[in-house]
Design an enzyme around this catalytic site. Structure first.
Site, PDB file in Angstrom:
ATOM      1  N   TYR A 134       3.770   6.907  10.095  1.00 36.03           N
ATOM      2  CA  TYR A 134       2.937   5.762   9.689  1.00 36.03           C
ATOM      3  C   TYR A 134       3.786   4.662   9.045  1.00 36.03           C
ATOM      4  O   TYR A 134       3.577   3.471   9.315  1.00 36.03           O
ATOM      5  CB  TYR A 134       1.835   6.224   8.725  1.00 36.03           C
ATOM      6  CG  TYR A 134       0.742   5.190   8.546  1.00 36.03           C
ATOM      7  CD1 TYR A 134      -0.350   5.148   9.407  1.00 36.03           C
ATOM      8  CD2 TYR A 134       0.807   4.245   7.516  1.00 36.03           C
ATOM      9  CE1 TYR A 134      -1.347   4.184   9.264  1.00 36.03           C
ATOM     10  CE2 TYR A 134      -0.182   3.284   7.360  1.00 36.03           C
ATOM     11  CZ  TYR A 134      -1.258   3.271   8.239  1.00 36.03           C
ATOM     12  OH  TYR A 134      -2.240   2.314   8.088  1.00 36.03           O
ATOM     13  N   PRO A 188      -4.699   0.450  18.688  1.00 28.52           N
ATOM     14  CA  PRO A 188      -4.444  -0.040  17.326  1.00 28.52           C
ATOM     15  C   PRO A 188      -4.410   1.055  16.255  1.00 28.52           C
ATOM     16  O   PRO A 188      -3.952   0.794  15.143  1.00 28.52           O
ATOM     17  CB  PRO A 188      -5.611  -1.002  17.079  1.00 28.52           C
ATOM     18  CG  PRO A 188      -6.670  -0.605  18.042  1.00 28.52           C
ATOM     19  CD  PRO A 188      -5.975  -0.039  19.231  1.00 28.52           C
ATOM     20  N   TYR A 241      -9.382   5.616   7.252  1.00 31.86           N
ATOM     21  CA  TYR A 241      -9.586   5.957   8.660  1.00 31.86           C
ATOM     22  C   TYR A 241     -10.614   7.085   8.698  1.00 31.86           C
ATOM     23  O   TYR A 241     -10.387   8.135   8.096  1.00 31.86           O
ATOM     24  CB  TYR A 241      -8.283   6.461   9.299  1.00 31.86           C
ATOM     25  CG  TYR A 241      -7.200   5.409   9.485  1.00 31.86           C
ATOM     26  CD1 TYR A 241      -6.341   5.078   8.444  1.00 31.86           C
ATOM     27  CD2 TYR A 241      -7.024   4.773  10.711  1.00 31.86           C
ATOM     28  CE1 TYR A 241      -5.336   4.133   8.617  1.00 31.86           C
ATOM     29  CE2 TYR A 241      -6.021   3.827  10.896  1.00 31.86           C
ATOM     30  CZ  TYR A 241      -5.176   3.510   9.844  1.00 31.86           C
ATOM     31  OH  TYR A 241      -4.180   2.580  10.026  1.00 31.86           O
ATOM     32  N   LYS A 298       0.687   0.058  15.185  1.00 36.85           N
ATOM     33  CA  LYS A 298       2.088   0.037  15.603  1.00 36.85           C
ATOM     34  C   LYS A 298       2.478  -1.158  16.482  1.00 36.85           C
ATOM     35  O   LYS A 298       3.666  -1.421  16.678  1.00 36.85           O
ATOM     36  CB  LYS A 298       2.432   1.342  16.357  1.00 36.85           C
ATOM     37  CG  LYS A 298       2.465   2.561  15.470  1.00 36.85           C
ATOM     38  CD  LYS A 298       3.634   2.494  14.503  1.00 36.85           C
ATOM     39  CE  LYS A 298       3.503   3.445  13.341  1.00 36.85           C
ATOM     40  NZ  LYS A 298       3.881   2.896  12.069  1.00 36.85           N
ATOM     41  N   HIS A 318       0.841  -1.199   0.000  1.00 33.98           N
ATOM     42  CA  HIS A 318       0.000   0.000   0.000  1.00 33.98           C
ATOM     43  C   HIS A 318       0.879   1.252   0.000  1.00 33.98           C
ATOM     44  O   HIS A 318       1.707   1.425   0.882  1.00 33.98           O
ATOM     45  CB  HIS A 318      -0.922   0.012   1.224  1.00 33.98           C
ATOM     46  CG  HIS A 318      -2.101  -0.901   1.079  1.00 33.98           C
ATOM     47  ND1 HIS A 318      -3.281  -0.711   1.767  1.00 33.98           N
ATOM     48  CD2 HIS A 318      -2.291  -1.991   0.299  1.00 33.98           C
ATOM     49  CE1 HIS A 318      -4.139  -1.662   1.418  1.00 33.98           C
ATOM     50  NE2 HIS A 318      -3.555  -2.448   0.540  1.00 33.98           N
TER      51      HIS A 318
HETATM   52  C1  PHB Z   1      -6.263  -4.082  10.858  1.00 27.52           C
HETATM   53  O1  PHB Z   1      -6.264  -4.397   9.662  1.00 27.52           O
HETATM   54  O2  PHB Z   1      -6.668  -4.859  11.727  1.00 27.52           O
HETATM   55  C2  PHB Z   1      -5.775  -2.735  11.235  1.00 27.52           C
HETATM   56  C3  PHB Z   1      -5.223  -1.924  10.269  1.00 27.52           C
HETATM   57  C4  PHB Z   1      -4.792  -0.661  10.612  1.00 27.52           C
HETATM   58  C5  PHB Z   1      -4.899  -0.219  11.894  1.00 27.52           C
HETATM   59  C6  PHB Z   1      -5.430  -1.043  12.879  1.00 27.52           C
HETATM   60  C7  PHB Z   1      -5.870  -2.315  12.544  1.00 27.52           C
HETATM   61  O3  PHB Z   1      -4.489   1.024  12.213  1.00 27.52           O
END
Ligand code: PHB
Ligand code: APR
Length: 388
Positions: A383, A291, A199, A295, A72
């Site tokens: 990130y 989450p 997000y 990280k 990505h």
């Molecule tokens: C996930 O795919 O579970 C996931 C991806 C990004 C995040 C948190 C969880 O920031």
């Protein structure tokens, strides 16, 4: 039994450390209180920094990740009905790899088996002893107590393991922030709504569109701490997710039966120091992040990198410096990721007490992000993962 390094915990931290040690000819054993299938049944995040993929390669377990992982180059933020893409590749020259923690754990377990690494599953009452002197680990299996003598103990047994508990009254200082909400997550065999992650900041609460493959999606919505997963039907989840996404995304969402559904509370936690004589805290045993920003696994990997360097130098070069520096080197990177995860959490969630003022502040920050190259660069740099 006698080994050079006893590793408590067969999650990503323990398995990665164990494999790097095995490859370097350093004798080790991994102990876990549950079995392989139980560990592989856990659904966790799935965004890998380039440092993590490099370590997996170094461990000799990166082949499937390269074949099946999705590269990505960016992700989107959605707020106030619009969407803004953070172009990771353009801003940092780097990408992230979407590959589930479950798959990565599976690959490391297979590699360990193929290379004949010692692993003891279903080990009960695993306890580290005398790490201020001559360290050893005891455990029970099939009603018999066993003892493993060692030079070092790597505490890779997560937030609720025996390692952190063993040092809690040995001068450990705990830093903690508990957030007033959790994430309700659903895993489903439906194509992801977008080719990248989204997000979403929404007045009803945070939402995240993530994925595990081109046919498996992972979605989350922020929920109150009092929520019970059994009160959320699949339909209720999909309806709530749709409400929190921009219209075009909501319309494109493909829904289906959930394969897994769970609620995880969010918190930040750091233990200092990470070394107690010959016992080291690694990964979730030493720190937990919310989450947001994915990280957790990546921090476990950088801890392993620092500890492996220390152990390798100790055994192969007979020098202590890198081992002595483990706690401070790892903590310097950990705190930066703790700060980033906290700020992403702060930016994207609805906080019960912050009201409309708090919402406007978030929207202002998000708006600033869309217009400021410097702000985007700072977000992207964190990130993709700070260097180590
Ligand atoms: C996930 O795919 O579970 C996931 C991806 C990004 C995040 C948190 C969880 O920031
Ligand atoms: N004795 C032996 N093993 C234990 C004990 C114990 N008392 N307690 C826990 N364990 C085992 C668990 O069964 C688990 O397999 O330790 C392992 C810890 O694994 P993780 O919790 O996955 O921790 P870690 O390897 O540090 O991985 C960090 O996992 O929680 C996520 O977000 C986190 O992605 C990050 C990653």
């Amino acid at each position: 039994m006698r080994v050079q390094v006893a590793i408590i915990g067969s999650g990503p931290s323990g398995l990665l450390l164990g494999q790097l040690l095995t490859n370097a000819g350093i004798d080790n054993v991994i102990l876990d209180r549950v079995d392989r299938d139980y560990i592989l049944g856990r659904i966790r995040a799935g965004v890998l920094e380039s440092g993590t993929t490099r370590l997996l390669d170094e461990a000799g377990a990166g082949a499937r990740m390269h074949a099946e992982g999705l590269i990505h180059d960016g992700f989107s933020l959605s707020f106030s009905g619009r969407r803004h893409r953070i172009d990771l590749k353009r801003l940092t020259g780097q990408s992230v790899t979407v590959y589930g923690q479950t798959e990565l754990t599976h690959d490391l377990m297979d590699r360990r088996e193929a290379t004949g690494g010692k692993a003891i599953y279903n080990a009960r009452n695993v306890t580290p002893h005398d790490f201020g002197g001559a360290p050893y680990v005891t455990y029970e299996k099939d009603g018999v107590t066993h003892r493993i003598d060692c030079d070092f103990i790597a505490g890779c047994d997560g937030a609720h393991g025996a390692s952190r508990a063993a040092v809690a009254d040995k001068g450990m200082k705990a830093f903690e922030r508990v957030y007033p909400f959790g994430w309700l997550g659903v895993l489903a065999d439906v194509p992801p709504v977008d080719h990248e992650l989204i997000y979403a900041n929404h007045i009803r609460g945070f939402a995240l569109c993530s994925q595990r493959s081109l046919s498996r999606s992972r979605y989350y919505v922020q929920v109150g701490l009092e929520e019970k997963v059994e009160n959320w039907s699949d339909d209720a989840f999909w309806d709530e997710l749709r409400r929190r996404l921009p219209d075009d995304v909501a319309q494109a969402l493909v829904t289906g039966q959930s394969l897994e559904k769970s609620i995880a509370p969010l918190r930040s936690f750091v233990a200092e120091p990470l070394r107690y004589g010959s016992l080291f805290l690694v990964g979730d045993a030493g720190h937990v992040v919310p989450p947001t920003g994915a990280k957790g696994l990546n921090l476990a990997a950088s801890d392993v990198h620092y500890l492996f360097e220390g152990l390798r130098d100790f055994y192969l070069d007979k020098t202590d410096a890198a081992l002595d520096a483990y706690s401070s080197r790892a903590l310097a990177r950990i705190w930066k990721a703790v700060r980033f995860s906290w700020s992403m959490t702060q930016l994207l969630h609805r906080f019960p007490d912050s009201g409309d003022f708090g919402q406007r502040i978030q929207e202002a920050e998000l708006d600033y992000l869309t217009t400021s190259h410097a702000a985007q660069e700072a977000m992207a740099e964190n990130y993709v993962g700070l260097p180590y």
